[in-house]
Write a protein that holds these residues in place. Structure first.
Motif, PDB file in Angstrom:
ATOM      1  N   ASP A 162      -8.532  -4.188   8.014  1.00 23.33           N
ATOM      2  CA  ASP A 162      -7.345  -3.476   8.141  1.00 23.33           C
ATOM      3  C   ASP A 162      -6.391  -2.774   7.083  1.00 23.33           C
ATOM      4  O   ASP A 162      -4.960  -1.953   7.204  1.00 23.33           O
ATOM      5  CB  ASP A 162      -5.571  -5.241   8.877  1.00 23.33           C
ATOM      6  N   GLY A 163      -7.287  -2.875   6.010  1.00 22.73           N
ATOM      7  CA  GLY A 163      -6.969  -1.977   5.175  1.00 22.73           C
ATOM      8  C   GLY A 163      -6.138  -2.161   4.445  1.00 22.73           C
ATOM      9  O   GLY A 163      -5.967  -1.632   2.968  1.00 22.73           O
ATOM     10  N   TYR A 164      -6.510  -3.465   4.337  1.00 22.45           N
ATOM     11  CA  TYR A 164      -5.479  -4.246   2.633  1.00 22.45           C
ATOM     12  C   TYR A 164      -6.513  -4.141   1.363  1.00 22.45           C
ATOM     13  O   TYR A 164      -7.747  -4.356   1.933  1.00 22.45           O
ATOM     14  CB  TYR A 164      -4.620  -5.628   3.007  1.00 22.45           C
ATOM     15  N   LEU A 165      -5.988  -4.179   0.604  1.00 23.11           N
ATOM     16  CA  LEU A 165      -6.850  -3.759  -0.410  1.00 23.11           C
ATOM     17  C   LEU A 165      -7.312  -5.656  -1.319  1.00 23.11           C
ATOM     18  O   LEU A 165      -6.503  -6.560  -1.776  1.00 23.11           O
ATOM     19  CB  LEU A 165      -6.166  -3.400  -2.114  1.00 23.11           C
ATOM     20  N   VAL A 166      -8.768  -5.383  -1.383  1.00 22.10           N
ATOM     21  CA  VAL A 166      -8.846  -7.183  -1.931  1.00 22.10           C
ATOM     22  C   VAL A 166      -9.612  -7.783  -3.317  1.00 22.10           C
ATOM     23  O   VAL A 166      -8.894  -8.043  -4.104  1.00 22.10           O
ATOM     24  CB  VAL A 166     -10.305  -6.919  -0.509  1.00 22.10           C
ATOM     25  N   HIS A 167     -10.164  -6.032  -3.704  1.00 21.86           N
ATOM     26  CA  HIS A 167     -10.974  -5.832  -4.977  1.00 21.86           C
ATOM     27  C   HIS A 167     -10.616  -4.735  -4.951  1.00 21.86           C
ATOM     28  O   HIS A 167     -10.707  -3.572  -4.288  1.00 21.86           O
ATOM     29  CB  HIS A 167     -12.256  -6.418  -4.716  1.00 21.86           C
ATOM     30  N   SER A 168     -10.949  -4.086  -6.744  1.00 24.84           N
ATOM     31  CA  SER A 168     -10.577  -2.965  -7.294  1.00 24.84           C
ATOM     32  C   SER A 168     -10.987  -2.566  -8.466  1.00 24.84           C
ATOM     33  O   SER A 168     -10.948  -3.597  -9.387  1.00 24.84           O
ATOM     34  CB  SER A 168      -9.166  -2.285  -7.352  1.00 24.84           C
ATOM     35  N   GLY A 169     -11.937  -1.973  -8.705  1.00 23.35           N
ATOM     36  CA  GLY A 169     -12.330  -1.101 -10.541  1.00 23.35           C
ATOM     37  C   GLY A 169     -11.648   0.191 -10.448  1.00 23.35           C
ATOM     38  O   GLY A 169     -12.398   0.934  -9.841  1.00 23.35           O
ATOM     39  N   PRO A 170     -11.608   0.326 -11.613  1.00 23.12           N
ATOM     40  CA  PRO A 170     -10.865  -0.798 -12.458  1.00 23.12           C
ATOM     41  C   PRO A 170      -9.397  -1.732 -11.440  1.00 23.12           C
ATOM     42  O   PRO A 170      -9.927  -0.945 -10.641  1.00 23.12           O
ATOM     43  CB  PRO A 170     -10.323   0.006 -14.006  1.00 23.12           C
ATOM     44  N   GLU A 171      -9.463  -2.634 -12.505  1.00 25.74           N
ATOM     45  CA  GLU A 171      -8.855  -3.323 -12.123  1.00 25.74           C
ATOM     46  C   GLU A 171      -6.670  -2.799 -11.921  1.00 25.74           C
ATOM     47  O   GLU A 171      -6.568  -1.135 -12.231  1.00 25.74           O
ATOM     48  CB  GLU A 171      -7.993  -4.750 -13.257  1.00 25.74           C
ATOM     49  N   LEU A 172      -5.773  -2.677 -11.228  1.00 31.05           N
ATOM     50  CA  LEU A 172      -4.705  -2.056 -10.065  1.00 31.05           C
ATOM     51  C   LEU A 172      -3.957  -1.338 -11.900  1.00 31.05           C
ATOM     52  O   LEU A 172      -3.277  -0.319 -11.645  1.00 31.05           O
ATOM     53  CB  LEU A 172      -4.015  -3.040  -8.924  1.00 31.05           C
ATOM     54  N   ARG A 173      -3.894  -2.896 -12.750  1.00 30.67           N
ATOM     55  CA  ARG A 173      -2.914  -2.204 -13.529  1.00 30.67           C
ATOM     56  C   ARG A 173      -3.700  -1.334 -14.001  1.00 30.67           C
ATOM     57  O   ARG A 173      -2.921  -1.083 -14.804  1.00 30.67           O
ATOM     58  CB  ARG A 173      -2.589  -3.707 -14.575  1.00 30.67           C
ATOM     59  N   SER A 174      -4.774  -0.777 -14.235  1.00 34.39           N
ATOM     60  CA  SER A 174      -5.076   0.456 -15.328  1.00 34.39           C
ATOM     61  C   SER A 174      -5.111   1.811 -14.776  1.00 34.39           C
ATOM     62  O   SER A 174      -5.227   2.524 -15.182  1.00 34.39           O
ATOM     63  CB  SER A 174      -6.902  -0.094 -16.318  1.00 34.39           C
ATOM     64  N   PHE A 223       0.355   3.382  -2.305  1.00 37.39           N
ATOM     65  CA  PHE A 223      -0.223   2.545  -1.685  1.00 37.39           C
ATOM     66  C   PHE A 223       0.908   1.640  -0.649  1.00 37.39           C
ATOM     67  O   PHE A 223       2.035   2.090  -1.172  1.00 37.39           O
ATOM     68  CB  PHE A 223      -0.183   1.499  -2.092  1.00 37.39           C
ATOM     69  N   ASN A 224       0.465   1.467   0.622  1.00 39.57           N
ATOM     70  CA  ASN A 224       1.202   1.394   1.707  1.00 39.57           C
ATOM     71  C   ASN A 224       1.722  -0.091   0.802  1.00 39.57           C
ATOM     72  O   ASN A 224       1.158  -1.072   1.034  1.00 39.57           O
ATOM     73  CB  ASN A 224       0.868   1.214   2.932  1.00 39.57           C
ATOM     74  N   THR A 225       2.520  -0.377   0.925  1.00 40.77           N
ATOM     75  CA  THR A 225       3.677  -1.656   0.570  1.00 40.77           C
ATOM     76  C   THR A 225       4.095  -2.758   1.358  1.00 40.77           C
ATOM     77  O   THR A 225       5.299  -3.911   0.933  1.00 40.77           O
ATOM     78  CB  THR A 225       3.602  -1.753  -1.420  1.00 40.77           C
ATOM     79  N   ASP A 226       4.022  -2.270   2.353  1.00 43.89           N
ATOM     80  CA  ASP A 226       5.900  -2.605   3.330  1.00 43.89           C
ATOM     81  C   ASP A 226       5.413  -4.193   3.542  1.00 43.89           C
ATOM     82  O   ASP A 226       6.718  -5.233   3.925  1.00 43.89           O
ATOM     83  CB  ASP A 226       5.638  -1.516   5.018  1.00 43.89           C
ATOM     84  N   SER A 227       4.633  -4.935   3.605  1.00 48.15           N
ATOM     85  CA  SER A 227       3.622  -6.203   4.054  1.00 48.15           C
ATOM     86  C   SER A 227       4.241  -6.771   2.269  1.00 48.15           C
ATOM     87  O   SER A 227       3.561  -7.917   3.004  1.00 48.15           O
ATOM     88  CB  SER A 227       2.724  -6.460   4.406  1.00 48.15           C
ATOM     89  N   GLY A 228       3.760  -6.316   1.188  1.00 50.68           N
ATOM     90  CA  GLY A 228       3.911  -6.983   0.014  1.00 50.68           C
ATOM     91  C   GLY A 228       2.479  -6.719  -0.142  1.00 50.68           C
ATOM     92  O   GLY A 228       2.385  -7.342  -1.081  1.00 50.68           O
ATOM     93  N   VAL A 229       1.373  -6.889   0.349  1.00 52.75           N
ATOM     94  CA  VAL A 229      -0.322  -6.230  -0.013  1.00 52.75           C
ATOM     95  C   VAL A 229      -0.121  -4.681  -0.206  1.00 52.75           C
ATOM     96  O   VAL A 229       0.201  -3.680   0.719  1.00 52.75           O
ATOM     97  CB  VAL A 229      -0.949  -6.928   1.002  1.00 52.75           C
ATOM     98  N   PHE A 230      -0.744  -4.489  -1.401  1.00 52.29           N
ATOM     99  CA  PHE A 230      -1.341  -2.902  -1.687  1.00 52.29           C
ATOM    100  C   PHE A 230      -2.126  -2.958  -0.259  1.00 52.29           C
ATOM    101  O   PHE A 230      -3.286  -3.250  -0.137  1.00 52.29           O
ATOM    102  CB  PHE A 230      -2.418  -2.435  -2.782  1.00 52.29           C
ATOM    103  N   ARG A 231      -1.849  -1.152   0.705  1.00 48.43           N
ATOM    104  CA  ARG A 231      -2.962  -1.081   1.834  1.00 48.43           C
ATOM    105  C   ARG A 231      -2.781   0.027   1.530  1.00 48.43           C
ATOM    106  O   ARG A 231      -2.153   0.891   1.302  1.00 48.43           O
ATOM    107  CB  ARG A 231      -2.251  -1.674   2.636  1.00 48.43           C
ATOM    108  N   ILE A 232      -4.805   0.913   2.118  1.00 48.18           N
ATOM    109  CA  ILE A 232      -4.454   2.451   2.169  1.00 48.18           C
ATOM    110  C   ILE A 232      -3.958   3.123   2.926  1.00 48.18           C
ATOM    111  O   ILE A 232      -3.495   2.390   4.602  1.00 48.18           O
ATOM    112  CB  ILE A 232      -6.005   2.570   3.240  1.00 48.18           C
TER     113      ILE A 232
END
Length: 213
Positions: A92-104, A113-122
């Motif tokens: 569904d395009g939701y972010l599961v993992h990233s490199g580097p980490e999102l905070r970086s 990012f689309n965050t309407d559902s509270g989760v980062f999404r493409i």
């Protein structure tokens, strides 16, 4: 008189040599762009395939916390070694993992990012669904549906789809691994190689001029 003729011949020879170098340099600069881009694409595709293999292992051993830690570490290593920002997304395009980490990551990327559902999404789900339907990795240059639009430059993106069948889940596990590299990084490699060529030409021309005097 002989010395005068010899000097003129040397000047003509050096002029022709320099002109040949200039033409060769122009052609080299033009073709270097394609070569460097192709080399970077191949690197990202290989990295995507390797991450896909590790992801399969992680899914099979999801209950083991060490497997998630290992996969996260591998993702960070691939991101560092390739200079790419890597996103692992589900169907569904939701972010599961990233490199580097999102905070970086830069806020210029995070905010898109689309965050309407509270989760980062493409942001562009249609583009994600198209990549998901492919059998092999695909390549695009742009802003990944607006995700990188505020960075100020275009990005090279390799989209590696994956599909895993496992008895742990009733449905197939699908998603896309996005490997993103800024185009200026590719241009930088192009300029670096071309600069070495210019230095070599200058040294050759200087060594050729010395016998004339």
């Amino acid at each position: 008189m002989f010395r005068s003729i010899f000097r003129r011949l040397m000047v003509i020879f050096i002029s022709v040599l320099i002109l040949a170098f200039v033409l060769a340099g122009a052609m080299l600069y033009y073709f270097l762009g394609n070569y460097v881009a192709r080399d970077k694409i191949d690197t990202l595709v290989q990295s995507g395939e390797a991450i896909k293999s590790y992801l399969s292992f992680y899914i099979e051993n999801e209950d083991n916390p060490l497997s998630e830690l290992l996969f996260s570490r591998i993702l960070q290593l691939h991101s560092r070694d390739t200079g790419a920002i890597i996103f692992v997304t589900n169907r569904d395009g939701y972010l599961v993992h990233s490199g580097p980490e999102l905070r970086s990551l830069s806020e210029n990327i995070i905010k898109n990012f689309n965050t309407d559902s509270g989760v980062f999404r493409i942001p562009d789900i249609k583009q994600h669904e198209k990549a998901l339907s492919e059998q092999t990795a695909t390549v695009s240059i742009g802003d990944l549906g607006g995700l990188f639009k505020d960075t100020g430059y275009s990005w090279l993106t390799v989209k590696q789809p994956f599909l895993f069948r496992t008895g742990r889940y009733p449905e197939d596990i699908t998603g896309v691994i996005y490997l993103n590299m800024p185009v200026p990084e590719i241009q930088r490699m192009r300029y670096l190689i071309f600069r070495f060529f210019i230095v070599s030409v200058a040294a050759s021309a200087l060594l050729s001029v010395i016998p004339v005097y």
